[in-house]
Design an enzyme around this catalytic site. Sequence first.
Site, PDB file in Angstrom:
ATOM      1  N   SER A   1       0.905  -1.447   0.034  1.00 49.40           N
ATOM      2  CA  SER A   1       0.080   0.033   0.270  1.00 49.40           C
ATOM      3  C   SER A   1       0.887   1.336   0.102  1.00 49.40           C
ATOM      4  O   SER A   1       2.101   1.072   0.434  1.00 49.40           O
ATOM      5  CB  SER A   1      -0.715   0.015   1.303  1.00 49.40           C
ATOM      6  OG  SER A   1      -1.542   1.364   1.526  1.00 49.40           O
TER       7      SER A   1
ATOM      8  N   TYR B   1      -1.415  -0.166  10.443  1.00 49.53           N
ATOM      9  CA  TYR B   1      -1.691  -0.626   9.080  1.00 49.53           C
ATOM     10  C   TYR B   1      -0.399  -0.166   8.219  1.00 49.53           C
ATOM     11  O   TYR B   1       0.273  -0.736   7.588  1.00 49.53           O
ATOM     12  CB  TYR B   1      -2.800   0.052   8.592  1.00 49.53           C
ATOM     13  CG  TYR B   1      -3.109  -0.519   7.040  1.00 49.53           C
ATOM     14  CD1 TYR B   1      -3.614  -1.507   6.751  1.00 49.53           C
ATOM     15  CD2 TYR B   1      -2.631   0.583   6.041  1.00 49.53           C
ATOM     16  CE1 TYR B   1      -3.693  -2.028   5.528  1.00 49.53           C
ATOM     17  CE2 TYR B   1      -3.174   0.194   4.731  1.00 49.53           C
ATOM     18  CZ  TYR B   1      -3.565  -1.103   4.510  1.00 49.53           C
ATOM     19  OH  TYR B   1      -3.636  -1.455   3.301  1.00 49.53           O
TER      20      TYR B   1
END
Length: 388
Positions: A229, A242
Amino acid sequence: MTKWSYDTNGTPGLDSVHAHALVCVTFSVYILAQVLRRQVRVTGLVVTKFFMIHVMNLAMLKLEAGVWGLVFMTCTLLYFYETLPVRYLPVQEKVVLITGCDRGIGHNLAKQLDQLGFYVYAGCLQKGSEGEQELVRNCSSRLTTLQLDVCQLEQVENAVNKVTNELGNKELWGIVNNAGICFVGNVETMTTADIQKLITVNYLGPVNICKAFFPLLRKGKGRLVNISSNAGLAPVPEMGVYCASKAALATMTEVWRYELQKWGIKVATIIPSGYKTGILAYDKQATAERWWRSASDAVKEDYGKECFYAKPKTEALLSPDLSPILDALVDALLSKSPKAYYYRGIFSRALPFLYLHLPTTLGDLVMKVIGDWFISKPLALQKSSKKF
């Protein structure tokens, strides 16, 4: 022979007509040779770009752009060459394992690879789930679903044993580590169990899969594709855990890219951003209530209950069209020379670029805006601001 001209100051300058013509003709002949040798896939986009480059070249000549125009055109041609779609390898009984196929990217990739003729092992968190049953109903017999929680070593071992026993004369060509989860919150508001779960699924899960399946992948000399990501390349407030998990995966993927070269395995990282993948579709209300019950009195007093409720204001802006990501995954699996990184979505490059290159003062403002999208202002700070 290229001619030289002189400006009013007597400085030699390259004749635009001859130089531009030489560069464009040479480039065109080379690209044509690549097409005839079947090294390049001819698509409508490629033809359009090629046409536009020559229109741009004529415009440069009309404007008499000179040397700087030639430099610009050369850079444009190099960029065009770097983005040319290379010829794909034949599918021919290639076997691919995908994790996280219950929904989102993994689910859609499993269907697309099945349509292309791959043998697909689709790992699902829950056998019997709606997503798993849809794959069974709508895909060919070449697709097999697996009960595969990447955090459970027993399930990983069962999966590798099943794939090994069923390969026959085929070889494992690709591993796509797609399974991932996301919780919006900071380390004070999140429970320790959820922090550990996030790290385990997003980072240790791919490690578990790779450790188990690498012996099969080495035989096939195939592809490893991990989905990270842009949040793994730049910090996003209120998503720190995250970010850390995806940063660990991105770095580990680069390490594998170097380590696995000697085995003939090519490794790629997919960096998506701005797509509705389902990773934010968890029950935010129930999660917030659970976190609130587990929080200490000090955290409750300072943050207030509103800070436990994630309210991503960007979800409505996310694109439901996953085709750019799926195309990148197919390219990473079948291209003769896959890229190390595939950026998909406007913020996939923009966020890391802004973080790395903006002055700290401006970068802090950008990150503050991003953080305010997700979580309300802490209660203690709201009270203190009212005093002044």
